[in-house]
Design a protein around this motif. Sequence first.
Motif, PDB file in Angstrom:
ATOM      1  N   THR A   1       1.178  -1.590  -0.135  1.00  0.00           N
ATOM      2  CA  THR A   1      -0.134   0.114   0.213  1.00  0.00           C
ATOM      3  C   THR A   1       0.827   1.076   0.072  1.00  0.00           C
ATOM      4  N   MET A   2       2.475   1.597   0.967  1.00  0.00           N
ATOM      5  CA  MET A   2       3.327   2.347   1.160  1.00  0.00           C
ATOM      6  C   MET A   2       3.355   3.163  -0.811  1.00  0.00           C
ATOM      7  N   HIS A   3       3.410   1.872  -1.841  1.00  0.00           N
ATOM      8  CA  HIS A   3       3.862   2.678  -3.085  1.00  0.00           C
ATOM      9  C   HIS A   3       2.806   3.128  -3.140  1.00  0.00           C
ATOM     10  N   THR A   4       1.049   3.418  -3.450  1.00  0.00           N
ATOM     11  CA  THR A   4      -0.039   3.281  -3.948  1.00  0.00           C
ATOM     12  C   THR A   4      -0.512   5.213  -2.656  1.00  0.00           C
ATOM     13  N   ILE A   5       0.566   5.458  -1.547  1.00  0.00           N
ATOM     14  CA  ILE A   5      -0.072   6.532  -1.258  1.00  0.00           C
ATOM     15  C   ILE A   5      -0.621   7.617  -1.909  1.00  0.00           C
TER      16      ILE A   5
ATOM     17  N   PRO B   1       2.490  10.325 -12.029  1.00  0.00           N
ATOM     18  CA  PRO B   1       2.898   9.909 -13.625  1.00  0.00           C
ATOM     19  C   PRO B   1       4.024   9.506 -13.903  1.00  0.00           C
ATOM     20  N   ALA B   2       4.510   8.210 -14.843  1.00  0.00           N
ATOM     21  CA  ALA B   2       5.366   7.359 -14.619  1.00  0.00           C
ATOM     22  C   ALA B   2       6.199   7.005 -13.501  1.00  0.00           C
ATOM     23  N   LYS B   3       5.775   7.188 -12.625  1.00  0.00           N
ATOM     24  CA  LYS B   3       6.536   6.116 -11.626  1.00  0.00           C
ATOM     25  C   LYS B   3       6.093   4.600 -12.534  1.00  0.00           C
ATOM     26  N   PHE B   4       7.859   3.316 -12.067  1.00  0.00           N
ATOM     27  CA  PHE B   4       7.797   2.389 -13.027  1.00  0.00           C
ATOM     28  C   PHE B   4       7.168   1.035 -11.112  1.00  0.00           C
ATOM     29  N   PRO B   5       6.355   0.934 -11.639  1.00  0.00           N
ATOM     30  CA  PRO B   5       6.018  -1.068 -10.878  1.00  0.00           C
ATOM     31  C   PRO B   5       7.312  -0.459  -9.976  1.00  0.00           C
TER      32      PRO B   5
ATOM     33  N   CYS C   1       9.000   9.500  -6.930  1.00  0.00           N
ATOM     34  CA  CYS C   1       7.761   9.122  -6.113  1.00  0.00           C
ATOM     35  C   CYS C   1       8.624   8.278  -5.046  1.00  0.00           C
ATOM     36  N   GLY C   2      10.144   7.761  -5.095  1.00  0.00           N
ATOM     37  CA  GLY C   2      10.388   6.468  -4.336  1.00  0.00           C
ATOM     38  C   GLY C   2       9.707   5.149  -4.453  1.00  0.00           C
TER      39      GLY C   2
END
Length: 422
Positions: free
Chosen positions: A30-34, A38-42, A70-71
């Motif tokens: 979930t932390m990856h989706t807070i 744009p252009a965040k990679f998986p 976004c880290g």
Amino acid sequence: MVTINGGYNIDYDTINVDTEWNDSENVELTMHTIHAYPAKFPAFIASKAFEYAKNEGVKINTVADIFCGCGTVALESKIHNYDFWGCDINPVATLIAKTKSCDYDAKILDKYYSNINKAIAIIKFQGDEYNNANERLRYWFTKKNYIDLLKLYQAIELIVDDGKYKDAFKCIFSSILKVCSKWLTKSIKPQLDPNKKEVEVEICFARQYKKFLKAVKELGNSDSRVEVKCQNFLMCKELPKVDLVITSPPYVTSYEYADLHQLSSLWLNYTDNYRKLRKGSIGSIYYNSEADIDMSKLNNTGREIVDLLVKSDCPKAKAKSVARYYLDMQDVVKRSALMLNDGGMIFFVIGDTEYKGVKILNSKHLVESLYVEGFTDIKIGKRTISKRICVPFRDSNGKFSKDKSKKQIYHEEFIISGRYHI
Ligand SMILES: C[S@@+](CC[C@H](N)C(=O)[O-])C[C@H]1O[C@@H](n2cnc3c(N)ncnc32)[C@H](O)[C@@H]1O
């Protein structure tokens, strides 16, 4: 991944898709989706890159992402107990990246949350806050939502102590701005939806807070040290030594990141004019005019592509921004080499684009740049970008579209790796 022997002049179109680098079955933490970015990679790209580097004999202690966005790599490094150093020129990006990679106490979060809500209930405004607001914010927000957001923002400022908890609440605040605005929900780029239904700020904040708390509880604490800087990588004075760089650079002729984050950068007072944040952003068409460009420094691939653009009916400013981009990327590779420990590895995720019929071969340019800087064991693989995270077509105005009859843009991208020996 295939090893490139004998130079960078290979046919990049014939490289097969390496399905291992396509989507992962695993659901992201979930932390990856807070917060949308744009252009965040998986996230699995980062963990796969760790595994890949280790199999190639790299001893990983410290990881860097020089365009950390976004880290995603920051959080994955922390989970894997590697130290991390990252930078991004966009303050919204680094706020999210920092928030994702800190440890939080759920009880302290709850206390702040409850006190923020109490404060909101008693904040009253005397003047005409909406009419005095930044013009751009008035453009994006209805009066009711602007006032509700202002109360929330002021409550966060008042209640939460400076430091990681304040950053976390600002990040939650930032993550609800798009949904609370008149920004067209489906559009990544700034586009007004005059018919958008107004949502309740309070409900959105409560929902996002709950999500953040869930994210915190899912994660264990980690001993790794994470440093995230809001800086132009090309201007960073002190670069750390690392074992592995994993990064996805900006694309030329793609997004204007500063424009995409204008709601957050205006609300969080990072700027009073979001256009100012385009400065220094690699690939931005707006920043090429600031400095003279020394075309003689372009590598062969860069020069060939810029020459083709100049010969086509491409506007001069566009050709110049492509040249600027390639020079910047050459500098990026040079600086990355300085960061790597002996035997360290670099790992780029990058796609090619097209402009006015000219192929903008970012991958080939990057491979040549790696050769020039003395990287060895250069390998390349191709992955298909999941339809869920990419809108892969452009209409005749250059706008992103899901319509298959429109021009297809980078639906595939390359993974490029190289080793550096001092
Ligand atoms: C493709 S995105 C990276 C996304 C990241 N991998 C993630 O998962 O969120 C490229 C990033 O480069 C950043 N950028 C552009 N120019 C920069 C510069 N000169 N220095 C540092 N970062 C820059 C942009 O702000 C953007 O966040």
